[in-house]
Design a protein around this motif. Sequence first.
Motif, PDB file in Angstrom:
ATOM      1  N   GLY A 113       0.803  -1.210   0.000  1.00  0.00           N
ATOM      2  CA  GLY A 113       0.000   0.000   0.000  1.00  0.00           C
ATOM      3  C   GLY A 113       0.839   1.265   0.000  1.00  0.00           C
ATOM      4  O   GLY A 113       0.435   2.297  -0.551  1.00  0.00           O
ATOM      5  N   ASP A 114       2.036   1.195   0.593  1.00  0.00           N
ATOM      6  CA  ASP A 114       2.917   2.365   0.668  1.00  0.00           C
ATOM      7  C   ASP A 114       3.691   2.613  -0.624  1.00  0.00           C
ATOM      8  O   ASP A 114       4.295   3.681  -0.789  1.00  0.00           O
ATOM      9  CB  ASP A 114       3.925   2.193   1.808  1.00  0.00           C
ATOM     10  CG  ASP A 114       3.281   2.288   3.179  1.00  0.00           C
ATOM     11  OD1 ASP A 114       2.142   2.795   3.253  1.00  0.00           O
ATOM     12  OD2 ASP A 114       3.898   1.848   4.169  1.00  0.00           O
ATOM     13  N   HIS A 115       3.709   1.660  -1.536  1.00  0.00           N
ATOM     14  CA  HIS A 115       4.561   1.759  -2.720  1.00  0.00           C
ATOM     15  C   HIS A 115       4.327   3.038  -3.525  1.00  0.00           C
ATOM     16  O   HIS A 115       5.295   3.712  -3.897  1.00  0.00           O
ATOM     17  CB  HIS A 115       4.367   0.524  -3.600  1.00  0.00           C
ATOM     18  CG  HIS A 115       5.281   0.467  -4.781  1.00  0.00           C
ATOM     19  ND1 HIS A 115       6.649   0.323  -4.669  1.00  0.00           N
ATOM     20  CD2 HIS A 115       5.026   0.547  -6.119  1.00  0.00           C
ATOM     21  CE1 HIS A 115       7.193   0.308  -5.868  1.00  0.00           C
ATOM     22  NE2 HIS A 115       6.233   0.450  -6.757  1.00  0.00           N
ATOM     23  N   PRO A 116       3.078   3.433  -3.825  1.00  0.00           N
ATOM     24  CA  PRO A 116       2.905   4.680  -4.588  1.00  0.00           C
ATOM     25  C   PRO A 116       3.490   5.894  -3.884  1.00  0.00           C
ATOM     26  O   PRO A 116       4.084   6.770  -4.536  1.00  0.00           O
ATOM     27  CB  PRO A 116       1.381   4.786  -4.728  1.00  0.00           C
ATOM     28  CG  PRO A 116       0.886   3.380  -4.618  1.00  0.00           C
ATOM     29  CD  PRO A 116       1.791   2.740  -3.606  1.00  0.00           C
ATOM     30  N   THR A 117       3.340   5.955  -2.561  1.00  0.00           N
ATOM     31  CA  THR A 117       3.888   7.088  -1.819  1.00  0.00           C
ATOM     32  C   THR A 117       5.411   7.091  -1.878  1.00  0.00           C
ATOM     33  O   THR A 117       6.043   8.154  -1.975  1.00  0.00           O
ATOM     34  CB  THR A 117       3.416   7.033  -0.353  1.00  0.00           C
ATOM     35  OG1 THR A 117       1.986   7.027  -0.325  1.00  0.00           O
ATOM     36  CG2 THR A 117       3.928   8.217   0.432  1.00  0.00           C
ATOM     37  N   VAL A 118       6.027   5.915  -1.813  1.00  0.00           N
ATOM     38  CA  VAL A 118       7.484   5.822  -1.907  1.00  0.00           C
ATOM     39  C   VAL A 118       7.955   6.365  -3.260  1.00  0.00           C
ATOM     40  O   VAL A 118       8.948   7.102  -3.337  1.00  0.00           O
ATOM     41  CB  VAL A 118       7.947   4.366  -1.716  1.00  0.00           C
ATOM     42  CG1 VAL A 118       9.435   4.219  -2.046  1.00  0.00           C
ATOM     43  CG2 VAL A 118       7.688   3.910  -0.290  1.00  0.00           C
ATOM     44  N   LEU A 119       7.254   6.018  -4.338  1.00  0.00           N
ATOM     45  CA  LEU A 119       7.650   6.499  -5.666  1.00  0.00           C
ATOM     46  C   LEU A 119       7.526   8.018  -5.759  1.00  0.00           C
ATOM     47  O   LEU A 119       8.410   8.684  -6.307  1.00  0.00           O
ATOM     48  CB  LEU A 119       6.794   5.838  -6.748  1.00  0.00           C
ATOM     49  CG  LEU A 119       6.909   4.317  -6.889  1.00  0.00           C
ATOM     50  CD1 LEU A 119       6.140   3.844  -8.121  1.00  0.00           C
ATOM     51  CD2 LEU A 119       8.356   3.860  -6.940  1.00  0.00           C
ATOM     52  N   VAL A 120       6.434   8.562  -5.228  1.00  0.00           N
ATOM     53  CA  VAL A 120       6.258  10.021  -5.242  1.00  0.00           C
ATOM     54  C   VAL A 120       7.403  10.701  -4.493  1.00  0.00           C
ATOM     55  O   VAL A 120       8.008  11.666  -4.985  1.00  0.00           O
ATOM     56  CB  VAL A 120       4.902  10.401  -4.614  1.00  0.00           C
ATOM     57  CG1 VAL A 120       4.818  11.909  -4.380  1.00  0.00           C
ATOM     58  CG2 VAL A 120       3.750   9.951  -5.501  1.00  0.00           C
ATOM     59  N   THR A 121       7.713  10.196  -3.301  1.00  0.00           N
ATOM     60  CA  THR A 121       8.758  10.811  -2.475  1.00  0.00           C
ATOM     61  C   THR A 121      10.130  10.660  -3.117  1.00  0.00           C
ATOM     62  O   THR A 121      10.926  11.609  -3.139  1.00  0.00           O
ATOM     63  CB  THR A 121       8.762  10.174  -1.074  1.00  0.00           C
ATOM     64  OG1 THR A 121       7.460  10.321  -0.500  1.00  0.00           O
ATOM     65  CG2 THR A 121       9.788  10.842  -0.181  1.00  0.00           C
ATOM     66  N   ALA A 122      10.432   9.478  -3.648  1.00  0.00           N
ATOM     67  CA  ALA A 122      11.738   9.251  -4.277  1.00  0.00           C
ATOM     68  C   ALA A 122      11.925  10.163  -5.475  1.00  0.00           C
ATOM     69  O   ALA A 122      13.024  10.692  -5.704  1.00  0.00           O
ATOM     70  CB  ALA A 122      11.870   7.790  -4.695  1.00  0.00           C
ATOM     71  N   ALA A 123      10.869  10.374  -6.253  1.00  0.00           N
ATOM     72  CA  ALA A 123      10.964  11.269  -7.410  1.00  0.00           C
ATOM     73  C   ALA A 123      11.150  12.713  -6.950  1.00  0.00           C
ATOM     74  O   ALA A 123      11.992  13.448  -7.485  1.00  0.00           O
ATOM     75  CB  ALA A 123       9.725  11.132  -8.285  1.00  0.00           C
TER      76      ALA A 123
END
Length: 347
Positions: free
Chosen positions: A270-280
């Motif tokens: 569930g956290d994966h989309p948030t991780v991608l947003v933050t990493a970008a």
Amino acid sequence: MTPADLSLTVLHAVRRAVDEGALLVDVPPRVKVERPRPGGVGDYASNVALVLARAAGSTPRQVAEVLAERLLPHPGLDGVEITGPGFLNFTLRLDAQQSLVRAVLRDGQRYGHLPSGGEPVQPVHRSDVRAAVTADAVRRLLVSQGHPVRVACEDAIDPEWGLLHARTDVGYARGRLATTIAPLPVPYEAAELHRRFGVDAARWGLLSVAAHDRAGLTGELLHQHERNSLFRVRYAHARARCLTVNAAQLGFRSEPLQAVDAPELTALLGDHPTVLVTAARLRAPDRVARQLEAVADALLAFQHTVLPLGDEKPSAAHRSRLALAEAAGTVLAGGLSLLGISAPDQI
């Protein structure tokens, strides 16, 4: 319900409150949701009420009460609580896990990606191999979040960066942008890294640690051992694929029919989309690598529960566990792809 779904749900509640005259604010372009901080409750939380309070001329708690009233009837939510000065805390329905798994399997390796339409971005990197590979990973992350991207180098482009699948579009870009990708350099050229480690291990060694730390370029990268984080991530992906093959041999396929007792793995997906947003946003591909390690470890701990044992017949529980394992494998493959690293089906 994924974090992206929940964010959109809260945004709709804000828009509804504005349309009904309950809040006199500009509707923000997006709403941030994240795991509750210490003192919070439920599955996710948002500080949107604190963000909107000043413009609304109200206290954060009053804004939170307005939004909670409009969020409580949502079929995907089991509860909405207000904590602290005005944080909204959300508890998802028990079937939220099935919705999450379906979303991952539906979107495939594009799970967590956003549609195109973001602002154009031109990362500029220093002229060494670690900076070039990092800039390439940042490009992949930014594209996944909908941004048109063109990578520039402060100096001449080295064609050998292509050995590590790093692409730079423009050279001699010094001074054109204020933000430069400049991780701690390594004492190697691209050709030597390619010769010693190959593409996948070299990229993982360069990208899996924070930019201010030394790159993890040791012989451990080439060992198939649990101490090698790249091996664990790729092995976990291969195990997920193997479980699908083994299940087919036993005559059943995945289907998220019921909730599975795997809270850590579910939360990480569930956290994966948030991780991608933050990493970008932070230009930090190491955040993706760390999350992939966590997903891999959770999947490897969970895998033993997926298939029937002995004379046990495949059940709805087995099909649901397999679906969760397949979703985890999909996230691992997608994350590795964003780092420019392959995800083999067998190791």
